[in-house]
Design a protein around this motif. Structure first.
Motif, PDB file in Angstrom:
ATOM      1  N   THR A   1      35.653  44.769  45.855  1.00  0.00           N
ATOM      2  CA  THR A   1      36.241  43.550  45.314  1.00  0.00           C
ATOM      3  C   THR A   1      35.632  43.257  43.938  1.00  0.00           C
ATOM      4  OG1 THR A   1      34.590  42.175  46.407  1.00  0.00           O
ATOM      5  CG2 THR A   1      36.615  42.641  47.627  1.00  0.00           C
ATOM      6  N   ARG A   2      36.216  42.283  43.252  1.00  0.00           N
ATOM      7  CA  ARG A   2      35.697  41.930  41.935  1.00  0.00           C
ATOM      8  C   ARG A   2      34.263  41.441  42.025  1.00  0.00           C
ATOM      9  NH1 ARG A   2      39.020  38.470  37.412  1.00  0.00           N
ATOM     10  NH2 ARG A   2      37.485  38.679  35.727  1.00  0.00           N
TER      11      ARG A   2
ATOM     12  N   TRP B   1      37.507  43.979  34.274  1.00  0.00           N
ATOM     13  CA  TRP B   1      38.317  43.957  35.504  1.00  0.00           C
ATOM     14  C   TRP B   1      39.657  43.295  35.169  1.00  0.00           C
ATOM     15  CZ3 TRP B   1      37.091  45.333  40.713  1.00  0.00           C
ATOM     16  CH2 TRP B   1      38.063  44.979  41.642  1.00  0.00           C
ATOM     17  N   SER B   2      40.713  44.095  35.134  1.00  0.00           N
ATOM     18  CA  SER B   2      42.026  43.564  34.774  1.00  0.00           C
ATOM     19  C   SER B   2      43.024  43.630  35.921  1.00  0.00           C
ATOM     20  CB  SER B   2      42.594  44.327  33.566  1.00  0.00           C
ATOM     21  OG  SER B   2      42.692  45.706  33.844  1.00  0.00           O
ATOM     22  N   VAL B   3      42.569  43.921  37.115  1.00  0.00           N
ATOM     23  CA  VAL B   3      43.453  43.927  38.279  1.00  0.00           C
ATOM     24  C   VAL B   3      43.688  42.491  38.715  1.00  0.00           C
ATOM     25  CG1 VAL B   3      43.749  44.696  40.659  1.00  0.00           C
ATOM     26  CG2 VAL B   3      42.640  46.189  38.998  1.00  0.00           C
ATOM     27  N   ALA B   4      44.947  42.139  38.918  1.00  0.00           N
ATOM     28  CA  ALA B   4      45.273  40.764  39.305  1.00  0.00           C
ATOM     29  C   ALA B   4      44.653  40.423  40.643  1.00  0.00           C
ATOM     30  CB  ALA B   4      46.792  40.575  39.364  1.00  0.00           C
ATOM     31  N   ASP B   5      44.197  39.189  40.757  1.00  0.00           N
ATOM     32  CA  ASP B   5      43.582  38.760  42.016  1.00  0.00           C
ATOM     33  C   ASP B   5      44.565  38.784  43.171  1.00  0.00           C
ATOM     34  OD1 ASP B   5      41.254  38.358  40.634  1.00  0.00           O
ATOM     35  OD2 ASP B   5      41.637  36.215  40.280  1.00  0.00           O
ATOM     36  N   SER B   6      45.867  38.678  42.853  1.00  0.00           N
ATOM     37  CA  SER B   6      46.884  38.682  43.912  1.00  0.00           C
ATOM     38  C   SER B   6      47.232  40.087  44.374  1.00  0.00           C
ATOM     39  CB  SER B   6      48.157  37.980  43.417  1.00  0.00           C
ATOM     40  OG  SER B   6      48.669  38.646  42.261  1.00  0.00           O
ATOM     41  N   ALA B   7      46.726  41.107  43.676  1.00  0.00           N
ATOM     42  CA  ALA B   7      47.038  42.488  44.059  1.00  0.00           C
ATOM     43  C   ALA B   7      46.400  42.808  45.407  1.00  0.00           C
ATOM     44  CB  ALA B   7      46.549  43.463  42.998  1.00  0.00           C
TER      45      ALA B   7
ATOM     46  N   ARG C   1      41.486  48.712  36.332  1.00  0.00           N
ATOM     47  CA  ARG C   1      42.767  48.163  35.894  1.00  0.00           C
ATOM     48  C   ARG C   1      43.906  48.815  36.665  1.00  0.00           C
ATOM     49  NH1 ARG C   1      45.355  51.334  31.884  1.00  0.00           N
ATOM     50  NH2 ARG C   1      44.247  53.280  31.430  1.00  0.00           N
ATOM     51  N   SER C   2      45.063  48.174  36.581  1.00  0.00           N
ATOM     52  CA  SER C   2      46.271  48.715  37.209  1.00  0.00           C
ATOM     53  C   SER C   2      46.922  49.700  36.253  1.00  0.00           C
ATOM     54  CB  SER C   2      47.251  47.582  37.546  1.00  0.00           C
ATOM     55  OG  SER C   2      46.663  46.655  38.439  1.00  0.00           O
TER      56      SER C   2
ATOM     57  N   THR D   1      45.744  52.072  40.921  1.00  0.00           N
ATOM     58  CA  THR D   1      44.541  51.466  40.355  1.00  0.00           C
ATOM     59  C   THR D   1      43.710  52.551  39.696  1.00  0.00           C
ATOM     60  OG1 THR D   1      44.528  49.825  42.129  1.00  0.00           O
ATOM     61  CG2 THR D   1      42.514  50.061  40.840  1.00  0.00           C
TER      62      THR D   1
END
Length: 468
Positions: free
Chosen positions: A269-270, A291-297, A332-333, A338
């Protein structure tokens, strides 16, 4: 009555769930039989055309019913043997051969064939009732037809039916042996994993416990005598505790037990990656996190665990081989999945790295490939090193990675009437004296030899009808 309705419903369900190829083949066969019985009537007009057409249609219905109503199909061929349409005799042999191989046991099949043979005599008498002088000739001719078109195809069908049982028994035995082998391998693997887990617990667990205890004492002493070193002592103690927790997790995996609650769910996790970066910064490195992955992912547990492993391995390599170098951690996505990478620059001072075995990178590559992703590690232009991995959005479960589902071949209709062999694998294998391929092949060859006189007889009758 209810039994009949239930049987009809079961057969109708089997017909609806039949493979498309089977349905198409049956329709083509019925159309061929109908054409073979009707088209010659346009060239050679029979004495009673209406009866000849009805016989052709009746033969088509019997061909369609031979798979699901084999008894009715065999009994229904008797009128065709004494009929006016000689072109339907080919369908008689086909129906008898195909239906008798589906009737079990063999004694019942011969009883049905005997009833069909017995029905030929009264039907012959009815047909020649106005012409009694032709009765002996008709009876003799129909007797030959019974032998060549009923008895010989029935003998071939029963041989093929026995061959079908032998094949099903062979499949059942192979299923049993395959499952027994799979269970033996699984048992041996579990025993070996338990042995490795025990060795790791006895050797590493004791050493890590000692390190944790001494690190705690060192932290207390440093807090009193050397406060600037208290942070490093605390880091040593917490690292030893984390190593102990991870060792317990690995031991649980080796022993096929579920990990403790929360031991894996927080990995990757982040917050977890941020904690890893913060912990590495305390050693003096300049490390940045992007960290550019959306929290909703929604990331699966195994994807997040792989992210944790890649980041941890990359940071460990930086601390070992490029201490003090500027490092960038990116998550990132990308490409529907990922992407995670750890890139470090040239260290500020010459280190004393002795190189490594690259076993950690090899383990990472194997882990990422099992998840269906891509992995790369190597030097970057201008100096430095980069470890990167791409993970797909959906990863397989551990059961899909380490096991192969084995679905035994179900036994045939006759063999499956007792205990459904081949599905549970609980029955012991049958004797090798019964399950031999020469017997299986011999039954098929004998069936072919038996129907050769039938084929010759049909060719003779059809040529005579065409020339006549």
């Amino acid at each position: 009555m209810s039994q009949v309705l239930e049987d009809s419903g079961r057969r109708w369900a089997a017909l609806r769930t039949a493979p498309r190829r089977t349905v198409v083949a049956e329709l083509l066969l019925c159309a061929l039989v109908a054409s073979f019985g009707l088209i010659p009537l346009l060239l050679v007009r029979p004495d009673r055309p209406v009866l000849a057409v009805l016989e052709a249609l009746w033969a088509t219905l019997l061909v369609a019913a031979r798979r699901y109503r084999p008894v009715v199909a065999v009994l229904g061929v008797s009128p065709l043997l004494v009929g006016h349409n000689i072109w339907t005799l080919a369908a008689v042999a086909l129906v008898v051969l195909s239906a008798t191989r589906r009737i079990a046991p063999t004694r019942r099949a011969w009883q049905v064939v005997g009833a069909a043979c017995a029905a030929v005599a009264p039907l012959t008498v009815v047909r020649v009732a106005p012409r009694w002088e032709d009765l002996p000739v008709e009876l003799a001719g129909n007797a030959v037809s019974v032998v060549l078109l009923l008895l010989l195809p029935a003998l071939a069908g029963t041989l093929l039916g026995r061959r079908r049982l032998l094949v099903n028994l062979l499949r059942e035995r192979n299923s049993y042996l395959e499952q027994a082998r799979s269970l033996s391998v699984s048992t041996a693997r579990l025993e070996e994993r338990n042995r490795i887990a025990g060795e790791m617990h006895d050797l590493l667990g004791h050493r890590l416990s000692l390190i944790s205890v001494h690190a705690g004492a060192l932290e207390l002493a440093a807090g009193r005598q050397a406060p600037p070193l208290a942070g490093q002592a605390e880091l040593l103690r917490t690292t030893a505790g984390t190593a102990m927790e991870e060792l317990r997790e690995i031991l649980g995996v080796l022993r096929h037990t579920e990990p403790a609650d929360g031991s894996v769910s927080d990995r990757g996790t982040r917050a977890d990656i941020t904690a890893l970066v913060t912990e590495s910064r305390r050693t003096g490195g300049a490390i940045e996190l992007d960290w550019s992955v959306a929290d909703s992912a929604v990331l699966g547990d195994r994807t997040r665990q792989a992210i944790h492993r890649v980041v941890r391995e990359g940071l460990t390599n930086v601390l070992k081989h490029a201490s003090g170098a500027s490092t960038r951690v990116e998550v990132r996505s990308a490409g529907g999945g990922t992407e995670v990478s750890v890139t470090n620059g040239v260290p500020r001072t010459d280190g004393h790295s002795q190189g490594g075995t690259r076993s950690g990178l090899a383990g990472l590559q194997e882990r990422i490939s099992l998840l269906g992703g891509a992995f790369e590690a190597g030097a970057v232009p201008g100096g430095g090193f980069r470890v990167a991995a791409w993970l797909p959005p959906h990863t397989p479960t551990p059961a899909q990675e380490h096991t192969r589902a084995y679905v035994p071949v179900p036994a045939g209709t006759a063999a499956g009437q007792k205990g459904q062999p081949g599905q549970g694998g609980s029955r012991s294998p049958l004797s090798d004296e019964i399950l031999t391929w020469p017997r299986v092949l011999g039954a098929g060859c004998a069936a072919v030899l038996v129907v050769l006189p039938t084929v010759g007889y049909l060719v003779f009758l059809l040529l005579a009808a065409s020339l006549g």
